[in-house]
Design a protein around this motif. Structure first.
Motif, PDB file in Angstrom:
ATOM      1  N   THR A 110     -15.768  15.268  23.116  1.00 22.00           N
ATOM      2  CA  THR A 110     -15.535  16.368  24.048  1.00 22.00           C
ATOM      3  C   THR A 110     -14.879  15.815  25.311  1.00 22.00           C
ATOM      4  OG1 THR A 110     -17.715  16.091  25.044  1.00 22.00           O
ATOM      5  CG2 THR A 110     -17.532  17.607  23.168  1.00 22.00           C
ATOM      6  N   PRO A 111     -14.193  16.660  26.100  1.00 23.02           N
ATOM      7  CA  PRO A 111     -13.503  16.169  27.300  1.00 23.02           C
ATOM      8  C   PRO A 111     -14.409  15.388  28.246  1.00 23.02           C
ATOM      9  CG  PRO A 111     -12.750  18.375  26.791  1.00 23.02           C
ATOM     10  CD  PRO A 111     -13.877  18.089  25.843  1.00 23.02           C
ATOM     11  N   GLY A 112     -15.635  15.886  28.479  1.00 24.01           N
ATOM     12  CA  GLY A 112     -16.535  15.190  29.390  1.00 24.01           C
ATOM     13  C   GLY A 112     -16.965  13.841  28.859  1.00 24.01           C
TER      14      GLY A 112
ATOM     15  N   GLN B 281      -9.900  23.802  28.825  1.00 25.70           N
ATOM     16  CA  GLN B 281     -11.042  23.036  29.313  1.00 25.70           C
ATOM     17  C   GLN B 281     -10.524  21.870  30.158  1.00 25.70           C
ATOM     18  OE1 GLN B 281     -14.398  22.613  26.276  1.00 25.70           O
ATOM     19  NE2 GLN B 281     -12.620  22.860  24.942  1.00 25.70           N
TER      20      GLN B 281
ATOM     21  N   VAL C 164     -11.440  18.606  32.896  1.00 21.79           N
ATOM     22  CA  VAL C 164     -12.413  17.670  33.450  1.00 21.79           C
ATOM     23  C   VAL C 164     -11.662  16.765  34.417  1.00 21.79           C
ATOM     24  CG1 VAL C 164     -12.111  16.074  31.525  1.00 21.79           C
ATOM     25  CG2 VAL C 164     -14.180  15.960  32.903  1.00 21.79           C
TER      26      VAL C 164
ATOM     27  N   TYR D  84     -19.290  14.164  34.184  1.00 18.90           N
ATOM     28  CA  TYR D  84     -17.974  14.785  34.238  1.00 18.90           C
ATOM     29  C   TYR D  84     -18.060  16.190  33.642  1.00 18.90           C
ATOM     30  CZ  TYR D  84     -16.444  10.096  35.351  1.00 18.90           C
ATOM     31  OH  TYR D  84     -16.289   8.877  35.961  1.00 18.90           O
TER      32      TYR D  84
ATOM     33  N   VAL E 103     -17.304  20.062  32.643  1.00 21.82           N
ATOM     34  CA  VAL E 103     -16.086  20.696  32.134  1.00 21.82           C
ATOM     35  C   VAL E 103     -15.961  22.088  32.734  1.00 21.82           C
ATOM     36  CG1 VAL E 103     -14.872  21.501  30.067  1.00 21.82           C
ATOM     37  CG2 VAL E 103     -16.198  19.378  29.999  1.00 21.82           C
ATOM     38  N   THR E 104     -14.767  22.398  33.239  1.00 21.59           N
ATOM     39  CA  THR E 104     -14.458  23.730  33.761  1.00 21.59           C
ATOM     40  C   THR E 104     -13.566  24.442  32.757  1.00 21.59           C
ATOM     41  OG1 THR E 104     -14.584  22.964  36.045  1.00 21.59           O
ATOM     42  CG2 THR E 104     -13.405  25.018  35.646  1.00 21.59           C
ATOM     43  N   ALA E 105     -13.937  25.664  32.370  1.00 21.67           N
ATOM     44  CA  ALA E 105     -13.191  26.421  31.371  1.00 21.67           C
ATOM     45  C   ALA E 105     -12.522  27.626  32.028  1.00 21.67           C
ATOM     46  CB  ALA E 105     -14.108  26.881  30.247  1.00 21.67           C
TER      47      ALA E 105
END
Length: 691
Positions: free
Chosen positions: A403-405, A439, A441, A482, A484-486
């Protein structure tokens, strides 16, 4: 008027002895003056008028009347000498100065004055003499001219050397040599610079006044040319006449003959004991070069040689650094269906033209794409090397399915383990081009900007973590540092990521650069490549201390169905309400997407996948529901276990083992994907065409 230098006053008769004072003064060319400082009136006797080449009717009776004969520079120097004598309380002064005669020719003149003062010391009158000094013993005027000529030529060498100290490239050196302000005072009508290139000399610069003398662009060092001889022997070649040009260098003479060139100097450029080039100076005058001129030319060639060697070494280092930079950045940007991507990179204008800024584009399965941008601290080859390793590692983590984070957290741990004092900032964005889910980060980096389809733009506030390479607090799970902003990236909208080299302005607040950046994005062209050019041009000449990277991603396609997802629900261990809430979400979405007839099948298959994640793993999971571009409803359940599920046949009395059988029987397709530290189990259901 009498012949210049001869007095008009008649000589005394033989029996007239001694001669009268005025006769003695006149016969020796001494004129007298009387200057009243209070009234400004000045009296000049006839001999003094003669010294200044003035007729009686031209004399105005004041000191200002002499300005027609004394040039401004000499006038200022003479006034300063007199003012200093008056201020210091001296009784006498003397000075040499030049005047300009009626025909324009110069004459050196000498004056000596006696200052009369009041009892309180205030000066009120000056009485003195003035005379023609051109016949003085030792010719002091000539010595002064020589001194000024020496100062002028020395000044040219010093000034040129000072300018060359700032030259960073060979082009900088040649531009300076071709500038009339740099070498014009040496009297040269043409300047040439040749650089040793193997066994040849490459002529890289010529001219100043347009007198181009092409000794062929490339000449062999053993050729019969003066520049080749200067390099070969490492000694100056001085040519004092056109006849010498023709006799010594017949191959060069056809180029010299049409020009107003009568002499020349070819100077070897020697650095660290070896010749690296030669400097050619051509003159429009005949005559030999004095010892002083030769010394100055040698000093000039020494300064040019040092600057040229420094420029050559800088360009070699720059080429090496530029090659390293190209190797560390992506060689090409892949084409991504459903999106258009543009990137720009500009090196720093200071230092080694290399830095730690980078960008990357990562195609991912199921219509997704990852884009990143970052900046490693520093502007040297070490920063570029760290950047290359960090970019590749972050790309590997993302491609592996993290995942991105989690990918960002692992990249930070990798940088800490590199045993380098560098840190890095970074922003990673993963876009689902089917649904528009974005998404983001951020690790200590600038917030991204989104430009809407109508041209308006806004900054996206992304929850951020520490820069990469800095230690997180102990005991925190991977990726938790970290967040994640969606958000949703609509068709036609553009995501812009950049490094701080684009917005920082020396001596100004960063907000100034950010406002300029936002204005350029808002008012920029619609075409993505043209917009990238417009934004990157903001650096211009104002930048220079930092490199800059820019990435633009524009989503194509038409908007999907309303509520087309993605929809997410987190499944926490021990949360009895989470599966029920997820089932309700799945049934409502299936109905909204026209799959009401299959809602029971979708809900049952999803329930089996969620149950497996909660029963067989310790960290819970996440269920995601979305409508794909192919018109299928896709259910994904992610968990933190790396153990892959397998389908097995259960007997009549088994209490488990039928879950994947149900998923296989109910869905149109299913599968498992590794996601870094865990996995994703998915299944898809076709939506009727009528829907």
């Amino acid at each position: 008027m009498a012949e210049r230098g001869l007095p008009r006053t008649a000589a005394p008769a033989p029996d007239e002895w001694p001669a009268r004072p005025e006769q003695s003064l006149a016969l020796t060319g001494l004129g007298t003056f009387d200057w009243n400082l209070d009234s400004g009136q000045m009296h000049l006797d006839p001999t003094a008028l003669e010294v200044f080449d003035l007729r009686p009717y031209e004399w105005g009776g004041t000191a200002g009347s002499l300005r027609q004969r004394i040039p401004p520079g000499e006038d200022a120097r003479l006034d300063a000498r007199i003012a200093q004598a008056l201020k210091n309380g001296r009784a006498e002064y003397g000075a040499y100065f030049r005047i300009r005669l009626r025909d324009g020719s110069p004459r050196w003149t000498h004056t000596q004055g006696h200052i009369l003062r009041q009892p309180d010391g205030r000066p009120f009158r000056i009485i003195g003499i003035v005379r023609d000094a051109s016949l003085d013993a030792g010719h002091p005027g000539a010595h002064t001219e020589q001194d000024e000529g020496r100062r002028r030529m020395t000044g040219v060498v010093e000034r040129t050397t000072a300018i060359l100290a700032h030259a960073r490239t060979v082009n900088d050196v040649t531009d300076i040599l071709k500038d009339p302000e740099a070498l014009g005072h040496l009297g040269a009508v043409s300047v040439m610079l040749g650089v040793v290139d193997g066994g040849r000399i490459h002529l890289v610069a010529e001219g100043q006044l347009g007198s181009y003398v092409p000794e062929i662009e490339y000449t062999r060092i053993d050729a019969a040319f003066p520049m080749s001889e200067a390099v070969r022997t490492m000694r100056p070649v001085l040519l004092t006449s056109r006849e010498e040009f023709q006799a010594r260098y017949p191959m060069l003479w056809p180029y010299i003959a049409p020009l107003e060139v009568r002499s020349g100097a070819y100077l070897p450029l020697i650095a660290q004991g070896r010749p690296i080039g030669a400097l050619g100076l051509l003159y429009g005058r005949d005559g030999d070069f004095t010892a002083e001129e030769r010394n100055l030319l040698v000093a000039l060639s020494s300064g040019i040689a040092q600057s040229l060697q420094r420029a050559i070494l800088f360009e070699q280092e720059h080429d090496l650094a530029e090659g390293l930079q190209r190797a560390m950045l992506p060689r090409s940007i892949p084409a991504v269906p459903g999106a258009q991507i543009a990137v720009r990179y500009r090196a720093a204008r200071m230092g080694r033209n290399i830095g730690g800024d980078w960008y990357d584009v990562i195609p991912l399965p199921d219509g997704r794409v990852g884009v990143m941008i970052g900046d490693v601290e520093g502007h040297d080859t070490d920063a570029a090397a760290v950047m290359g390793q960090l970019r590749i590692v972050l790309r590997a983590y993302v491609t592996e399915g993290h995942t991105p984070g989690t990918a960002m957290a692992r990249a930070s741990a990798f940088l800490r383990e590199l045993d380098t004092e560098r840190f890095a900032t970074c922003t990673y964005a993963e876009a689902d081009l089917n649904t528009g889910l974005l998404q983001l980060v951020r690790a200590g980096h600038l917030d991204p900007v989104v430009r809407r389809g109508d041209g308006s733009c806004h900054r996206v506030v992304v929850a951020g973590g520490l820069p990469l390479g800095l230690a997180q607090k102990e005991g925190r799970p991977a990726g938790s540092g970290y967040p994640v902003t969606a958000l949703e990236l609509h068709p036609g909208e553009t995501l812009l990521l950049c490094t701080d080299g684009l917005i920082e302005r020396p001596g100004l607040d960063p907000d100034v650069g950010m406002r300029e950046f936002m204005a350029a994005v808002r008012d920029g062209p619609t075409d993505l490549e043209e917009l990238a050019d417009r934004v990157s041009d903001l650096v211009g000449d104002a930048g220079g201390g930092d490199d800059m990277a820019l990435l633009l991603l524009r989503r194509h396609g038409a908007a999907g169905p309303r509520g087309g997802g993605p929809l997410r629900q987190h499944l926490a261990p021990g949360d009895a309400d989470a599966p029920a809430s997820a089932r309700h979400l799945i049934r409502a979405a299936a109905a909204a997407w026209g799959a009401w007839d299959r809602a029971d099948e979708i809900e049952l298959a999803a329930d089996e996948l969620m149950t497996n994640a909660l029963v067989h793993t310790d960290g819970g999971g996440t269920v995601t529901l979305r409508l794909t571009a192919e018109g299928r409803i896709r259910v994904e359940v992610e968990d933190t276990s790396s153990a892959l599920p397998r389908r097995r046949e259960a007997d009549d009395f088994a209490v488990s083992g039928r879950g994947l059988m149900l998923v296989d029987g109910l869905s149109d397709a299913w599968g498992v994907e590794p996601r870094g530290g865990g996995k994703c189990v998915w299944c898809e259901f076709a939506v009727p065409a009528a829907a």
